[in-house]
Design an enzyme around this catalytic site. Structure first.
Site, short mmCIF file in Angstrom:
data_model
loop_
_atom_site.label_atom_id
_atom_site.label_comp_id
_atom_site.label_asym_id
_atom_site.label_seq_id
_atom_site.Cartn_x
_atom_site.Cartn_y
_atom_site.Cartn_z
N CYS A 79 -12.40 -18.21 56.68
CA CYS A 79 -13.38 -17.22 56.19
C CYS A 79 -13.99 -16.47 57.37
O CYS A 79 -14.58 -17.08 58.26
CB CYS A 79 -14.47 -17.91 55.39
SG CYS A 79 -15.78 -16.77 54.89
N ASN A 88 -21.03 -6.99 45.36
CA ASN A 88 -20.01 -7.25 44.34
C ASN A 88 -19.84 -8.76 44.28
O ASN A 88 -19.64 -9.39 45.32
CB ASN A 88 -18.66 -6.65 44.74
CG ASN A 88 -18.72 -5.14 44.89
OD1 ASN A 88 -19.46 -4.47 44.18
ND2 ASN A 88 -17.96 -4.61 45.83
N HIS A 92 -22.03 -12.44 50.17
CA HIS A 92 -22.36 -11.32 51.05
C HIS A 92 -22.52 -10.05 50.23
O HIS A 92 -22.04 -9.95 49.11
CB HIS A 92 -21.25 -11.11 52.10
CG HIS A 92 -19.97 -10.56 51.53
ND1 HIS A 92 -19.09 -11.31 50.77
CD2 HIS A 92 -19.42 -9.32 51.60
CE1 HIS A 92 -18.07 -10.56 50.41
NE2 HIS A 92 -18.24 -9.33 50.88
ZN ZN Z 1 -17.41 -18.39 54.45
#
Ligand code: ZN
Length: 396
Positions: free
Chosen positions: A85, A199, A212
């Site tokens: 990620c 979103n 986020h």
């Molecule tokens: Zn992450």
């Protein structure tokens, strides 16, 4: 390091630069960084390419809308495994992330694959694209550099969290971050409008699961913003009053669509909602943008927004009665930077394409073709359900 006096008391702001020159800003609301006992001095040591330059936008002569042509975005990261990620702190996964630190509270950085970017355009980026600096022969085929800025806001370093699971303190920090970014981005030369949004859910095209949001600073006034501005301007010319304030009064008077009524904020399902689930969260006072919110309004916003998101996550239930995390888009409609600031009124629009568990509303012929919306759900029914699934604590 740069700091702004307004948020100095509760958040420490540290601006740094990533390996390719993009800006990254830490917003720390906890120790040891808040007091300055420890400082943010970890360098980004990834071998990155040069800073992304502005792409091109083309004018759709049929509508007058600008379309950003960002074909470099096709290569962006798409649903990576959790160990890769790019929004987790560096050190936890198998590769360095966008955030060089081992932990953070809230972080903002310039998007690596921006639709709008600052800086000079690269002539001849692709063989069939004219340089944005060269005029085209035909005025109906107008283009311009896609100047502006796109930022990513990581709400927490916890990959498995969501906005609705943030603490009130952390949500309050995000409110300060939105205001800080709106102020700074509004001051950039090319920028005409700043849009803070989130979103959530693969159903609406999220490419990264880490909690986020994003902030787009556009070099033009986007189509829906222009439409809101036209209505607000006409109402003000006719009545001398703000459309947003009169609409809030009308919704309070009707009452049937009001979901939350706070000292500083009101949430209601709009009378003519377009989406199967849609809620507007508006300040009770007339303010043009997030920057204008005072401290008491920011405090209550954090609480009310968490309350609202909690209700949305209890709105639908699966066959076994367990709640379904609602996929949603949440976006802040603010006054444009240079136009209509005296008639615009801040509001948050939260909307979902989920019209029933497992069933998505598709923006098909009528909506996509001519912009004529058909909503299968009565707004009053949505509001009643959102009142019913009120705060978990209230239900006890
Ligand atoms: Zn992450």
């Amino acid at each position: 390091m740069t700091e702004h006096p307004d948020i100095l008391q509760r958040v420490r702001r540290t601006s740094t630069v990533l390996a390719d020159g993009r800006e990254l800003i830490y917003f720390d609301d906890s120790e040891p960084y808040l007091s300055g006992a420890k400082s943010r001095d970890v360098a980004d040591e990834r071998p990155l390419d040069d800073l992304p330059t502005a792409g091109t936008m083309r004018l759709d002569a049929l509508t007058g809308d600008w379309i950003s042509i960002a074909d470099h975005r096709q290569n962006r990261t798409f649903l990576p495994p959790a160990g890769e990620c790019p929004l987790c702190p560096t050190g936890g996964g198998t590769m360095p992330s966008e955030i060089p630190a081992h932990e953070y509270d809230v972080v903002v950085f310039e998007n690596r694959f921006p639709s709008f970017a600052s800086g000079a355009t690269t002539p001849g980026t692709s063989a069939d694209e004219p340089s944005a600096d060269e005029p085209t022969a035909n005025p109906l085929l107008a283009h311009a550099p896609a100047l502006g800025r796109c930022e990513v806001v990581c709400f927490t370093s916890d990959h498995g969290a969501s906005f609705s699971s943030l603490s009130p303190t952390r949500a309050r920090t995000v409110v300060d971050v939105w205001a800080d970014r709106t102020r700074e981005l509004s001051a950039l030369d090319a920028v005409e409008h700043v849009f803070c949004f989130e979103n959530r859910g693969e159903e609406i095209g999220v490419t990264l699961h880490h909690p986020h949001g994003q902030i787009y600073a556009y070099p033009f006034i986007p189509a829906r913003t222009a439409s809101l501005l036209r209505a607000a301007t006409a109402h003000h010319a006719r009545t001398g009053r703000l459309l947003g304030a009169d609409l809030l009064a009308a919704e309070l008077d009707a009452g049937s669509r009001v979901v939350i009524r706070g000292a500083h904020w009101t949430a209601y399902v709009p009378y003519a909602a377009s989406w199967p689930v849609e809620v507007h969260l508006v300040p009770n006072r007339d303010v043009p943008d997030l920057v204008a919110l005072d401290s008491a309004e920011r405090d209550e916003l954090a609480e009310v927004y968490l309350d609202l998101l909690g209700r949305l996550d209890r709105y639908y239930e699966g066959p076994d009665g367990s709640p379904i995390a609602l996929p949603y888009i949440a976006g802040w409609h603010q006054a444009p930077v240079h136009q209509g600031r005296d008639v615009s009124r801040l509001h948050l629009q939260v909307m979902s394409v989920l019209r029933a568990p497992g069933r998505l509303k598709y923006l098909a012929g009528s909506e996509s073709g001519v912009g004529a919306w058909v909503n299968d759900v009565a707004p009053e029914r949505v509001a009643a359900r959102l009142r019913q699934v009120g705060r978990a604590a209230d239900a006890l």
